[in-house]
Design a protein around this motif. Structure first.
Motif, PDB file in Angstrom:
ATOM      1  N   LYS A   1      -8.976   6.447   6.605  1.00 46.16           N
ATOM      2  CA  LYS A   1      -9.579   5.233   6.901  1.00 46.16           C
ATOM      3  C   LYS A   1      -8.859   3.862   6.466  1.00 46.16           C
ATOM      4  CE  LYS A   1     -13.903   7.177   8.772  1.00 46.16           C
ATOM      5  NZ  LYS A   1     -15.285   7.165   8.519  1.00 46.16           N
ATOM      6  N   ILE A   2      -8.683   4.038   4.996  1.00 45.73           N
ATOM      7  CA  ILE A   2      -8.081   2.828   4.283  1.00 45.73           C
ATOM      8  C   ILE A   2      -6.646   2.662   4.738  1.00 45.73           C
ATOM      9  CG2 ILE A   2      -7.131   2.233   2.265  1.00 45.73           C
ATOM     10  CD1 ILE A   2      -9.564   3.483   0.886  1.00 45.73           C
ATOM     11  N   LEU A   3      -5.998   3.663   4.916  1.00 47.21           N
ATOM     12  CA  LEU A   3      -4.582   3.549   5.604  1.00 47.21           C
ATOM     13  C   LEU A   3      -4.615   3.071   7.029  1.00 47.21           C
ATOM     14  CD1 LEU A   3      -3.088   6.993   4.212  1.00 47.21           C
ATOM     15  CD2 LEU A   3      -3.125   4.626   3.150  1.00 47.21           C
ATOM     16  N   GLU A   4      -5.510   3.554   7.749  1.00 49.96           N
ATOM     17  CA  GLU A   4      -5.596   3.049   9.268  1.00 49.96           C
ATOM     18  C   GLU A   4      -5.815   1.499   9.357  1.00 49.96           C
ATOM     19  OE1 GLU A   4      -7.259   5.399  12.995  1.00 49.96           O
ATOM     20  OE2 GLU A   4      -8.511   4.931  11.777  1.00 49.96           O
ATOM     21  N   ASP A   5      -6.851   1.132   8.591  1.00 51.10           N
ATOM     22  CA  ASP A   5      -7.272  -0.141   8.381  1.00 51.10           C
ATOM     23  C   ASP A   5      -6.154  -1.227   7.925  1.00 51.10           C
ATOM     24  OD1 ASP A   5      -9.676   0.579   9.415  1.00 51.10           O
ATOM     25  OD2 ASP A   5     -10.811   0.450   7.640  1.00 51.10           O
TER      26      ASP A   5
ATOM     27  N   VAL B   1       0.879  -1.130   0.143  1.00 53.01           N
ATOM     28  CA  VAL B   1      -0.128  -0.010   0.112  1.00 53.01           C
ATOM     29  C   VAL B   1       0.866   1.155  -0.055  1.00 53.01           C
ATOM     30  CG1 VAL B   1      -1.820   1.197   1.218  1.00 53.01           C
ATOM     31  CG2 VAL B   1      -1.650  -1.211   1.303  1.00 53.01           C
ATOM     32  N   ASN B   2       1.112   1.877  -1.338  1.00 48.17           N
ATOM     33  CA  ASN B   2       2.064   2.956  -1.235  1.00 48.17           C
ATOM     34  C   ASN B   2       1.723   3.969  -2.408  1.00 48.17           C
ATOM     35  OD1 ASN B   2       4.168   4.622  -0.367  1.00 48.17           O
ATOM     36  ND2 ASN B   2       5.883   3.148  -1.374  1.00 48.17           N
ATOM     37  N   ALA B   3       2.243   5.073  -2.276  1.00 47.47           N
ATOM     38  CA  ALA B   3       2.163   6.045  -3.489  1.00 47.47           C
ATOM     39  C   ALA B   3       3.329   7.079  -3.229  1.00 47.47           C
ATOM     40  CB  ALA B   3       0.797   6.568  -3.610  1.00 47.47           C
ATOM     41  N   PHE B   4       3.777   7.741  -4.381  1.00 50.44           N
ATOM     42  CA  PHE B   4       4.759   8.706  -3.981  1.00 50.44           C
ATOM     43  C   PHE B   4       4.774   9.599  -5.027  1.00 50.44           C
ATOM     44  CE2 PHE B   4       7.337   5.195  -5.690  1.00 50.44           C
ATOM     45  CZ  PHE B   4       7.833   5.890  -6.736  1.00 50.44           C
ATOM     46  N   ALA B   5       5.239  10.980  -4.929  1.00 50.96           N
ATOM     47  CA  ALA B   5       5.338  11.865  -5.928  1.00 50.96           C
ATOM     48  C   ALA B   5       6.659  12.188  -6.089  1.00 50.96           C
ATOM     49  CB  ALA B   5       4.611  13.385  -5.687  1.00 50.96           C
ATOM     50  N   LEU B   6       7.062  12.523  -7.525  1.00 54.35           N
ATOM     51  CA  LEU B   6       8.406  12.948  -7.765  1.00 54.35           C
ATOM     52  C   LEU B   6       8.485  14.247  -8.362  1.00 54.35           C
ATOM     53  CD1 LEU B   6       9.639   9.797  -9.710  1.00 54.35           C
ATOM     54  CD2 LEU B   6      10.274  10.223  -7.633  1.00 54.35           C
ATOM     55  N   PRO B   7       9.608  14.826  -8.234  1.00 51.22           N
ATOM     56  CA  PRO B   7       9.779  16.491  -8.379  1.00 51.22           C
ATOM     57  C   PRO B   7       9.078  16.311 -10.181  1.00 51.22           C
ATOM     58  CG  PRO B   7      11.664  16.066  -7.331  1.00 51.22           C
ATOM     59  CD  PRO B   7      10.903  14.763  -7.580  1.00 51.22           C
ATOM     60  N   GLY B   8       8.488  17.682 -10.407  1.00 50.28           N
ATOM     61  CA  GLY B   8       8.117  17.740 -11.703  1.00 50.28           C
ATOM     62  C   GLY B   8       6.946  17.377 -12.140  1.00 50.28           C
ATOM     63  N   GLY B   9       6.179  16.392 -11.469  1.00 50.38           N
ATOM     64  CA  GLY B   9       4.895  15.925 -12.107  1.00 50.38           C
ATOM     65  C   GLY B   9       4.504  14.379 -12.097  1.00 50.38           C
TER      66      GLY B   9
ATOM     67  N   ALA C   1      -0.773  -5.124   8.399  1.00 48.28           N
ATOM     68  CA  ALA C   1       0.726  -5.009   8.068  1.00 48.28           C
ATOM     69  C   ALA C   1       0.833  -3.263   7.543  1.00 48.28           C
ATOM     70  CB  ALA C   1       1.166  -5.744   6.642  1.00 48.28           C
ATOM     71  N   PRO C   2       1.845  -2.746   8.434  1.00 49.01           N
ATOM     72  CA  PRO C   2       2.082  -1.151   8.081  1.00 49.01           C
ATOM     73  C   PRO C   2       2.452  -1.042   6.760  1.00 49.01           C
ATOM     74  CG  PRO C   2       3.351  -1.845  10.028  1.00 49.01           C
ATOM     75  CD  PRO C   2       2.894  -3.380   9.490  1.00 49.01           C
ATOM     76  N   PRO C   3       1.311  -0.225   6.151  1.00 56.59           N
ATOM     77  CA  PRO C   3       1.428   0.370   4.746  1.00 56.59           C
ATOM     78  C   PRO C   3       2.788   1.256   4.697  1.00 56.59           C
ATOM     79  CG  PRO C   3      -0.636   0.895   5.670  1.00 56.59           C
ATOM     80  CD  PRO C   3       0.204   0.388   6.786  1.00 56.59           C
ATOM     81  N   GLU C   4       3.522   0.954   3.461  1.00 54.86           N
ATOM     82  CA  GLU C   4       4.721   1.811   3.319  1.00 54.86           C
ATOM     83  C   GLU C   4       4.118   3.187   3.295  1.00 54.86           C
ATOM     84  OE1 GLU C   4       7.630   0.598   0.328  1.00 54.86           O
ATOM     85  OE2 GLU C   4       7.602  -1.778   0.955  1.00 54.86           O
ATOM     86  N   LEU C   5       2.968   3.541   2.726  1.00 55.76           N
ATOM     87  CA  LEU C   5       2.577   5.055   2.277  1.00 55.76           C
ATOM     88  C   LEU C   5       2.924   5.494   3.961  1.00 55.76           C
ATOM     89  CD1 LEU C   5       1.294   6.883   0.481  1.00 55.76           C
ATOM     90  CD2 LEU C   5      -0.824   6.226   1.338  1.00 55.76           C
ATOM     91  N   LEU C   6       2.453   4.985   4.989  1.00 51.84           N
ATOM     92  CA  LEU C   6       2.415   5.544   6.312  1.00 51.84           C
ATOM     93  C   LEU C   6       4.053   5.780   6.931  1.00 51.84           C
ATOM     94  CD1 LEU C   6      -0.249   3.951   8.421  1.00 51.84           C
ATOM     95  CD2 LEU C   6      -0.315   5.938   6.897  1.00 51.84           C
TER      96      LEU C   6
ATOM     97  N   GLY D   1      -1.450  -2.134  -4.885  1.00 52.31           N
ATOM     98  CA  GLY D   1      -2.140  -2.720  -3.474  1.00 52.31           C
ATOM     99  C   GLY D   1      -2.656  -1.496  -2.950  1.00 52.31           C
ATOM    100  N   LEU D   2      -2.448  -0.137  -3.154  1.00 51.60           N
ATOM    101  CA  LEU D   2      -3.279   0.967  -2.433  1.00 51.60           C
ATOM    102  C   LEU D   2      -4.654   1.049  -3.430  1.00 51.60           C
ATOM    103  CD1 LEU D   2      -3.867   3.139  -0.564  1.00 51.60           C
ATOM    104  CD2 LEU D   2      -2.262   4.553  -1.992  1.00 51.60           C
ATOM    105  N   LEU D   3      -4.470   1.042  -4.620  1.00 53.94           N
ATOM    106  CA  LEU D   3      -5.652   1.108  -5.541  1.00 53.94           C
ATOM    107  C   LEU D   3      -6.498   0.122  -5.332  1.00 53.94           C
ATOM    108  CD1 LEU D   3      -6.621   2.991  -7.687  1.00 53.94           C
ATOM    109  CD2 LEU D   3      -5.538   1.613  -9.607  1.00 53.94           C
ATOM    110  N   LYS D   4      -6.265  -1.414  -5.026  1.00 53.28           N
ATOM    111  CA  LYS D   4      -7.094  -2.110  -4.915  1.00 53.28           C
ATOM    112  C   LYS D   4      -8.084  -1.994  -3.646  1.00 53.28           C
ATOM    113  CE  LYS D   4      -4.859  -6.309  -6.911  1.00 53.28           C
ATOM    114  NZ  LYS D   4      -6.265  -6.901  -7.587  1.00 53.28           N
ATOM    115  N   LYS D   5      -7.443  -1.377  -2.597  1.00 51.80           N
ATOM    116  CA  LYS D   5      -8.504  -0.947  -1.366  1.00 51.80           C
ATOM    117  C   LYS D   5      -9.192   0.111  -1.643  1.00 51.80           C
ATOM    118  CE  LYS D   5      -4.797  -2.832   1.808  1.00 51.80           C
ATOM    119  NZ  LYS D   5      -5.884  -4.057   2.319  1.00 51.80           N
ATOM    120  N   MET D   6      -9.289   0.929  -2.603  1.00 51.15           N
ATOM    121  CA  MET D   6     -10.063   1.901  -2.597  1.00 51.15           C
ATOM    122  C   MET D   6     -11.490   1.406  -3.274  1.00 51.15           C
ATOM    123  SD  MET D   6      -7.593   4.907  -4.205  1.00 51.15           S
ATOM    124  CE  MET D   6      -6.352   5.617  -3.114  1.00 51.15           C
TER     125      MET D   6
END
Length: 373
Positions: free
Chosen positions: A316-320, A203-211, A325-330, A218-223
């Motif tokens: 709430k998705i992240l909390e659950d 469960v993860n997502a990240f932004a890089l410089p510039g866009g 298992a601790p999401p890498e996003l957190l 794994g995160l998209l599946k939980k939405m």
């Protein structure tokens, strides 16, 4: 003997050149060895040699206007040779000679104090300065660096090959749909936003410089709703728009970047960022930067008439997920109590929503694509 071993910096790049300096009448003769083994010569006129600095036993001299050339010599006889060769020329401040004349103890003491000051500057001041300098980087360089980092992290899927921790495998179908989705939302940004979905269970997502924004499947599946996806994208796009990603990189690599920044060596900055690209995707944001990204995400939802419960449901998705298992996003976006309170407080009940059929249609296609994986 008036010839000494030295290190030379040309002031344009961060490259170190080895060579010798010969103390001649009215000038210094510097000879440098090129990579191909041949020698080159440089002459420093005495009148243009700037005030010296010293670090331990190393004497540092500057020459010319910006960008200045630099010469370093750690031969203990160099200072004595300067005094003998140029008795009427003052290379050193009186305080420097005072320290030398007081003996080794005083000199060592001063050196220790200076080293402690350097450590303090390096650890506490330099990261803040580097973060501030990130705001001065032109957008075209930020986009260039972000794209190069993205290419280092993402690999095209190959038959029989799985994505790894450092080489993420792109999901072309979900990436195409995600980019259609993002075009239906006005993020009020001048950056070219590009979403890439990668086939990873975490469960993860990240932004890089510039866009570039990378979303792990794994995160998209939980939405379950488009509002949650819109809230996530609003948050990550905010990190891009407010240069949070670039600030984090500059703060993390401040020691490496400092010399490249003060010598205006943009190629050196590029090399440092690319060498550390795979280490930068999980850099943690400060509470202040996370709060700013949350506020921007909430504002994006409101201005696009998308239900603001999306941000709260995302949390709430992240909390659950963290209970299993601790999401890498957190690890990079800590879910603090203050962030949860902000989402609850700013959620608008009975809000006026303008449905976007196109947004809903794309989200349904995303759900269908997910079920086929």
């Amino acid at each position: 003997m008036n010839t000494f071993q030295i290190k030379y910096f040309d002031g344009v790049t961060s490259a170190i050149q080895e060579g010798t300096v010969k103390l001649s009448y009215g000038h210094w003769d510097i000879r440098l060895e090129k990579p191909d083994g041949t020698m080159s010569s440089i002459h420093w006129q005495l009148k243009d040699i700037k005030q010296t600095e010293f670090v331990g036993n190393t004497n540092i001299f500057k020459y010319g206007d910006f960008p200045q050339q630099t010469l370093e010599c750690n031969d203990p006889d160099f200072v004595k040779a300067l005094s003998l060769q140029y008795p009427d020329y003052e290379f050193f401040k009186k305080e420097y000679f005072w320290a030398l004349n007081k003996g080794t103890g005083v000199f060592v003491g001063i050196t220790v104090v200076l080293l402690l000051l350097c450590v303090g500057v390096y650890k506490y001041i330099l990261p803040s300065v580097a973060e501030s300098l990130a705001l001065t980087v032109p957008q075209e360089y930020e986009i260039k660096w972000g794209n190069m980092m993205f290419e280092n992290m993402i690999q095209a899927p190959k038959k029989g090959e799985m994505g790894s921790e450092l080489n993420l495998t792109k999901n072309d179908t979900l990436s195409r749909l995600a980019n259609q989705f993002v075009k239906e939302i006005d993020f009020k940004t001048t950056y070219p936003i590009k979403i890439t979905v990668v086939n990873e269970k975490v469960v993860n997502a990240f932004a890089l410089p510039g866009g570039n924004v990378v979303v792990f499947n794994g995160l998209l599946k939980k939405m379950k709703t488009k509002e949650e996806f819109a809230a996530l994208l609003g948050h990550e796009v905010a990190h891009v728009t407010h240069k949070h990603s670039l600030k984090n990189i500059f703060r993390s690599l401040s020691g490496y970047l400092f010399m490249s920044l003060i010598t205006n060596d943009l190629n050196g900055i590029t090399a440092v960022i690319l060498d550390n690209a795979n280490k930068l995707q999980n850099l943690g944001y400060s509470r202040e930067l996370e709060a700013e990204a949350d506020e921007s995400s909430m504002k994006t939802l409101k201005e696009n008439k998308i239900p603001t419960k999306g941000l709260l449901n995302l949390f709430k998705i992240l909390e659950d997920s963290s209970q299993v298992a601790p999401p890498e996003l957190l690890s990079s976006h800590p879910l603090t109590e203050e962030r949860m309170k902000f989402a609850k407080k700013n959620q608008i009940m009975n809000e006026k929503i303008i449905e976007n059929p196109r947004l809903e249609s794309i989200w349904k296609e995303i759900l269908i694509a997910e079920n086929k994986l």
